[in-house]
Scaffold this motif. Structure first.
Motif, mmCIF file in Angstrom:
data_model
loop_
_atom_site.group_PDB
_atom_site.id
_atom_site.type_symbol
_atom_site.label_atom_id
_atom_site.label_comp_id
_atom_site.label_asym_id
_atom_site.label_seq_id
_atom_site.Cartn_x
_atom_site.Cartn_y
_atom_site.Cartn_z
ATOM 1 N N GLU A 13 0.846 -1.186 0.000
ATOM 2 C CA GLU A 13 0.000 0.000 0.000
ATOM 3 C C GLU A 13 0.888 1.245 0.000
ATOM 4 O OE1 GLU A 13 -3.307 -0.615 -0.184
ATOM 5 O OE2 GLU A 13 -2.760 -2.744 -0.069
ATOM 6 N N ARG A 14 0.543 2.229 -0.826
ATOM 7 C CA ARG A 14 1.335 3.459 -0.888
ATOM 8 C C ARG A 14 0.475 4.631 -0.427
ATOM 9 N NH1 ARG A 14 2.496 7.965 -4.370
ATOM 10 N NH2 ARG A 14 4.700 8.527 -4.247
ATOM 11 N N TYR A 15 1.072 5.481 0.428
ATOM 12 C CA TYR A 15 0.401 6.688 0.906
ATOM 13 C C TYR A 15 1.282 7.893 0.589
ATOM 14 C CZ TYR A 15 -2.322 3.283 3.551
ATOM 15 O OH TYR A 15 -3.106 2.222 3.890
ATOM 16 N N SER A 16 0.652 8.984 0.193
ATOM 17 C CA SER A 16 1.386 10.228 -0.007
ATOM 18 C C SER A 16 0.473 11.390 0.324
ATOM 19 C CB SER A 16 1.930 10.348 -1.432
ATOM 20 O OG SER A 16 0.868 10.539 -2.357
ATOM 21 N N VAL A 17 1.086 12.550 0.588
ATOM 22 C CA VAL A 17 0.315 13.738 0.965
ATOM 23 C C VAL A 17 0.839 14.934 0.167
ATOM 24 C CG1 VAL A 17 -0.455 15.228 2.845
ATOM 25 C CG2 VAL A 17 -0.001 12.801 3.291
ATOM 26 N N PRO A 18 0.258 15.188 -1.008
ATOM 27 C CA PRO A 18 0.629 16.411 -1.724
ATOM 28 C C PRO A 18 -0.093 17.621 -1.136
ATOM 29 C CG PRO A 18 -0.944 15.153 -3.011
ATOM 30 C CD PRO A 18 -0.645 14.327 -1.787
ATOM 31 N N PHE A 19 0.621 18.740 -1.114
ATOM 32 C CA PHE A 19 0.033 20.012 -0.707
ATOM 33 C C PHE A 19 0.039 20.912 -1.928
ATOM 34 C CE2 PHE A 19 0.232 24.346 0.999
ATOM 35 C CZ PHE A 19 -0.823 24.325 1.903
ATOM 36 N N PHE A 20 -1.148 21.219 -2.440
ATOM 37 C CA PHE A 20 -1.281 22.020 -3.648
ATOM 38 C C PHE A 20 -1.514 23.476 -3.260
ATOM 39 C CE2 PHE A 20 -2.860 17.749 -4.834
ATOM 40 C CZ PHE A 20 -1.936 17.449 -5.824
ATOM 41 N N TYR A 21 -0.534 24.321 -3.545
ATOM 42 C CA TYR A 21 -0.632 25.747 -3.220
ATOM 43 C C TYR A 21 -1.182 26.475 -4.429
ATOM 44 C CZ TYR A 21 0.675 30.228 -1.115
ATOM 45 O OH TYR A 21 0.650 31.488 -0.552
ATOM 46 N N THR A 22 -2.426 26.958 -4.293
ATOM 47 C CA THR A 22 -3.153 27.538 -5.419
ATOM 48 C C THR A 22 -3.163 29.054 -5.400
ATOM 49 O OG1 THR A 22 -4.598 25.613 -5.191
ATOM 50 C CG2 THR A 22 -5.286 27.307 -6.722
ATOM 51 N N GLY A 23 -3.069 29.647 -4.208
ATOM 52 C CA GLY A 23 -3.031 31.099 -4.105
ATOM 53 C C GLY A 23 -4.405 31.742 -4.075
ATOM 54 N N ASN A 24 -4.409 33.047 -4.143
ATOM 55 C CA ASN A 24 -5.637 33.840 -4.074
ATOM 56 C C ASN A 24 -6.423 33.693 -5.374
ATOM 57 O OD1 ASN A 24 -7.502 36.031 -4.178
ATOM 58 N ND2 ASN A 24 -6.295 37.123 -2.651
ATOM 59 N N TYR A 25 -7.669 33.216 -5.274
ATOM 60 C CA TYR A 25 -8.453 32.920 -6.467
ATOM 61 C C TYR A 25 -8.795 34.168 -7.278
ATOM 62 C CZ TYR A 25 -9.363 27.893 -6.229
ATOM 63 O OH TYR A 25 -9.245 26.530 -6.290
ATOM 64 N N ALA A 26 -8.764 35.333 -6.656
ATOM 65 C CA ALA A 26 -9.072 36.569 -7.385
ATOM 66 C C ALA A 26 -7.838 37.144 -8.085
ATOM 67 C CB ALA A 26 -9.654 37.612 -6.427
ATOM 68 N N HIS A 27 -6.675 36.560 -7.824
ATOM 69 C CA HIS A 27 -5.425 37.119 -8.366
ATOM 70 C C HIS A 27 -5.313 36.851 -9.864
ATOM 71 C CE1 HIS A 27 -1.491 38.874 -7.541
ATOM 72 N NE2 HIS A 27 -0.987 38.022 -8.406
ATOM 73 N N ASN A 28 -4.731 37.797 -10.579
ATOM 74 C CA ASN A 28 -4.543 37.681 -12.014
ATOM 75 C C ASN A 28 -3.157 37.117 -12.316
ATOM 76 O OD1 ASN A 28 -6.138 38.204 -14.360
ATOM 77 N ND2 ASN A 28 -4.639 39.740 -14.999
ATOM 78 N N VAL A 29 -3.116 36.081 -13.142
ATOM 79 C CA VAL A 29 -1.855 35.473 -13.559
ATOM 80 C C VAL A 29 -1.544 35.958 -14.966
ATOM 81 C CG1 VAL A 29 -0.640 33.305 -14.000
ATOM 82 C CG2 VAL A 29 -2.275 33.453 -12.106
ATOM 83 N N GLU A 30 -0.477 36.715 -15.092
ATOM 84 C CA GLU A 30 -0.104 37.329 -16.358
ATOM 85 C C GLU A 30 1.390 37.154 -16.568
ATOM 86 O OE1 GLU A 30 -0.775 41.621 -18.649
ATOM 87 O OE2 GLU A 30 -1.457 41.324 -16.595
#
Length: 323
Positions: free
Chosen positions: A274-291
């Motif tokens: 059995e394999r276990y892992s714990v990713p932490f996905f850092y998504t940031g502020n949803y209102a922020h503009n990515v340019e």
């Protein structure tokens, strides 16, 4: 089809990031130089001296294993389908990360920052904002996961400062993105790859991550494979005790006009365990503009990607991998 090569640590380096907590800018810039080299190569590396308590990490894995060992009826009580914010339990084969491949051989659990019903973002229907679900059978599950979420938010913000410095930007360049940041603690359980199974079915199909940064804590069973641009093939990213595996997500690729890569990776659990892992996905502020960052766009060329909000990007990514 599911095999990968083992390579030297030069391909997937271990970077001591203790200097990011130093009051001396020169120490932080030294870490940033090491980050830059890794980001320009595979966009996958390990970090050590990160400041996350190993006892807390052990508690996270213990609670994850105990939850996945619960009877199906108890896991169904917190099924993700009951949540408007994509929180809770995801059954085996609930996601297909690789287009055209069979569903993934994994079950998971989604946890994020807590938002009450009267939160303006919840009232506005902002994607993935809302309350968590907590398994009644595991009373220690909630405090452990909340403590882990908080320390990982802090670590991720420090890493974004290091990424900014690595791009010769002001250290606070991503400060707006890191304010009121969204993130996901995702607990994952991969049963062993079945003998004689579908050769196209994997624990997690080949994919790039949606958000900004992923900080993955692996258990003691390997299976993570990374696409290596240099060899044009898959390589193993085996567990290294006390470290997190860090990889860049699609939003960093958009920001940097693909100067920094969001690299394909997959999971094949051929261990028989059995394999276990714990990713932490850092998504940031949803209102922020990515340019696209202007200095990452060659003179005379147009950016590869149009501006997009974090929320619109994440909606598109979820739509792609969930039916």
């Amino acid at each position: 089809m599911l095999e990968a090569a083992r390579v030297s640590k030069a391909s997937l380096p271990v970077i001591d990031i203790g200097g990011l907590s130093s009051p001396n800018l020169s120490d932080r810039k030294q870490v940033a130089r090491n980050l830059r080299a890794a980001c320009l190569h595979n966009g996958f590396f390990y970090i050590s001296n990160h400041g996350v308590d190993e006892a807390l990490v052990a508690d996270v894995f213990a609670e994850a294993a105990a939850f996945f060992d619960l009877p199906p009826s108890q896991k169904a009580e917190v099924d993700k389908s009951r949540s408007k914010a994509n929180r809770g339990y995801e059954p085996l084969q609930g996601q297909t990360l690789e287009p055209g491949a069979p569903p993934d051989l994994k079950e998971g659990y989604y946890i994020g920052p807590e938002h009450t019903a009267d939160d303006p973002r919840v009232i506005a229907g902002m994607f993935n904002h809302g309350a968590n679900q907590w398994p009644a059978a595991r009373p220690n599950f909630k405090p452990v996961m909340q403590a882990f979420l908080e320390v990982m938010l802090d670590l991720s913000a420090r890493m974004m400062g290091g990424i900014a410095l690595s791009l010769d930007l002001p250290e606070a360049y991503f400060a707006g993105y890191c304010t009121d940041a969204m993130a996901t603690v995702r607990l994952l359980h991969y049963p062993p790859q079945p003998a004689g199974g579908n050769p196209d079915q994997k624990g997690a199909g080949a994919h790039t991550d949606f958000g900004g940064l992923t900080l993955l804590r692996q258990g003691d069973v390997g299976g993570l494979q990374v696409w290596d641009q240099g060899s044009d093939g898959w390589i193993h990213a085996d567990p290294v005790p006390g470290t997190f595996v860090v990889n860049l997500g699609d939003m960093i690729a958009r920001w940097t006009n693909d100067k920094y890569r969001s690299t394909l990776h997959r999971v094949v659990n051929a261990s028989g365990r059995e394999r276990y892992s714990v990713p932490f996905f850092y998504t940031g502020n949803y209102a922020h503009n990515v340019e696209c960052i202007p200095t990452c766009v060659p003179p005379g060329e147009a950016p590869k990607y149009p501006p997009i909000t974090v929320e619109d990007h994440m909606r598109a990514m979820y739509k792609r991998t969930y039916k």
